[in-house]
Enzyme design. Structure first.
Site, PDB file in Angstrom:
ATOM      1  N   LYS A  34       0.845  -1.204   0.000  1.00 33.60           N
ATOM      2  CA  LYS A  34       0.000   0.000   0.000  1.00 33.60           C
ATOM      3  C   LYS A  34       0.878   1.251   0.000  1.00 33.60           C
ATOM      4  CE  LYS A  34      -0.405  -0.248   5.054  1.00 33.60           C
ATOM      5  NZ  LYS A  34      -1.284  -0.675   6.159  1.00 33.60           N
ATOM      6  N   TYR A 254      17.707  28.564   9.447  1.00 29.52           N
ATOM      7  CA  TYR A 254      16.465  29.217   9.877  1.00 29.52           C
ATOM      8  C   TYR A 254      16.292  29.147  11.388  1.00 29.52           C
ATOM      9  CZ  TYR A 254      14.632  29.444   5.095  1.00 29.52           C
ATOM     10  OH  TYR A 254      14.420  29.734   3.786  1.00 29.52           O
TER      11      TYR A 254
HETATM   12  C1  PLP Z   1      -0.520  -1.740   6.782  1.00 29.26           C
HETATM   13  C2  PLP Z   1      -1.060  -3.005   7.306  1.00 29.26           C
HETATM   14  C3  PLP Z   1      -0.222  -4.107   7.545  1.00 29.26           C
HETATM   15  C4  PLP Z   1       1.288  -4.015   7.443  1.00 29.26           C
HETATM   16  O1  PLP Z   1       1.791  -3.446   8.636  1.00 29.26           O
HETATM   17  P1  PLP Z   1       3.358  -3.338   8.926  1.00 29.26           P
HETATM   18  O2  PLP Z   1       3.437  -2.865  10.330  1.00 29.26           O
HETATM   19  O3  PLP Z   1       3.895  -2.343   7.954  1.00 29.26           O
HETATM   20  O4  PLP Z   1       3.931  -4.667   8.708  1.00 29.26           O
HETATM   21  C5  PLP Z   1      -0.800  -5.286   7.928  1.00 29.26           C
HETATM   22  N1  PLP Z   1      -2.142  -5.397   8.099  1.00 29.26           N
HETATM   23  C6  PLP Z   1      -2.975  -4.348   7.905  1.00 29.26           C
HETATM   24  C7  PLP Z   1      -4.433  -4.527   8.140  1.00 29.26           C
HETATM   25  C8  PLP Z   1      -2.465  -3.130   7.512  1.00 29.26           C
HETATM   26  O5  PLP Z   1      -3.298  -2.092   7.343  1.00 29.26           O
END
Ligand code: PLP
Length: 357
Positions: A34, A254
């Protein structure tokens, strides 16, 4: 050209996926890609894993269609299912798997006339209280879906809120709720994100969902034996574009956040928050200059930042600078900016991604 770039090592990605599978030899694993594979490039990462991965997981249909259009034919799970009922047609057409986590989706499914039944992952809220069905309603929903003509298969699913903090007891509680609620129902089980895969063998179940570990960052704030075997996938690199010698007592950058405590040799590096480097990185945030550790000094600007070269006399104009990757885990950098490696990766912007295999 501006020297800032991210090198993505696809063989490290494959290594990390295989390592996840080694930790749970009986389980299958959906590679979570994702958010553009946590900033690493979803299509390139999915292509690199195509021969290995049992499937992929994404946050929404837009992300799934991008993979399908690139020719990825493995199972793809939509981690939050559909947001609008109109997506169902595309879900069937592109053979996507869906999470169902709330009553609106159940109603949509009950009314739908689908050309083909769906593979459904039914989410239990075992204690995180974000999405999922409550334990007291879950079994009845499961049984009604078992009898639905729109459902081809059912998988039991939940998500941990504190798997990265093994001492809290919370994961044991969630695990107990999961077993108590779903064991009698049968069907495959999926519980583990990366910290679950790495630290909770009792929770591995049938389907892993590793995300951050695939990209080689540890989800833990402490040293963890398995996490140490991950290989960083992204190397965020740039170069020194100017060197300055500054007197004691002079402010840098800054807001004059940093004031020199000694005669200080400053390296200006082509990297800034517009590239995704965290603006909240504190003075002393580690960077590697020519492979040697030194620290950020002064506020990060949009296109540039400043590092201390006083103790690195050999460093100068054109010396490579690494912000995270091999030799410097993104999680360590993230801690200096009060965030997590996940966010550093997702924020990657503007810099060119170069792929190495
Ligand atoms: C994003 C997500 C994962 C992966 O999580 P990580 O901590 O990056 O391994 C697994 N399950 C669900 C439901 C997620 O939304």
């Amino acid at each position: 050209m501006r020297p800032a770039h991210a090198v993505i090592d696809l063989s490290a990605l494959r290594h990390n996926y295989q390592f996840a599978k080694t930790l749970a030899p009986a389980a299958r694993a959906l590679a979570v890609v994702k958010a553009n594979a946590y900033g690493h490039g979803a299509v390139r990462c999915a292509e690199a894993l195509r021969e290995l991965a049992d499937g992929f997981a994404v946050a929404c249909i837009e992300e799934a269609l991008e993979l399908r259009q690139a020719g990825i034919s493995q199972p793809i799970l939509l981690l939050e299912g559909w947001f609008e009922v109109t997506e169902l047609e595309l879900i069937v057409e592109h053979d996507l798997w869906v999470v169902i986590h709330h009553h609106g989706q159940l109603a949509d499914l009950a009314e739908a006339r689908l050309a083909r039944p769906l593979n459904v992952w039914l989410k239990l809220d075992s204690g995180m209280h974000r999405v999922g069905f409550a334990p007291d309603e879950y079994p009845a929903i499961w049984r009604s879906l078992e009898n639905s003509p729109n459902v081809a298969s059912l998988t039991r699913m939940t998500h941990f809120s504190r798997a990265d903090e093994p001492e809290t007891g919370r994961t044991e509680e969630q695990l107990a709720v999961f077993h108590r609620t779903t064991d009698a129902l049968g069907g495959p089980a999926s519980l583990c994100n990366s910290p679950g895969v790495l630290a909770w063998p009792a929770a591995h179940g049938d389907w892993l969902r590793p995300g951050i570990m695939l990209y080689g960052a540890t989800p833990f704030e402490f040293e963890q034996t398995h996490a140490e075997r991950l290989l960083p996938v992204m190397q965020l690199d740039s170069k020194i574009i100017a060197v300055r010698q500054i007197e004691t007592g002079e402010p840098i950058g800054y807001g004059s956040r940093f004031v020199t405590q000694r005669p200080t040799r400053i390296g200006v590096v082509a990297m800034g928050y517009a590239d995704g480097y965290p603006r909240h990185a504190r003075d002393g945030t580690p960077v590697l200059v020519g492979g040697q550790r030194t620290g950020l000094i002064g506020r990060v600007s949009m296109d540039m930042l400043t590092v201390d070269l006083t103790d690195l006399p050999q460093a100068g104009l054109g010396t490579p600078v690494r912000f995270w990757g091999n030799g410097l885990n993104a999680s360590e950098v993230a801690a200096h900016a009060s965030t997590i490696a996940y966010q550093l990766f997702c924020n990657l912007n503007r810099v060119q991604r170069l792929y190495r295999d």
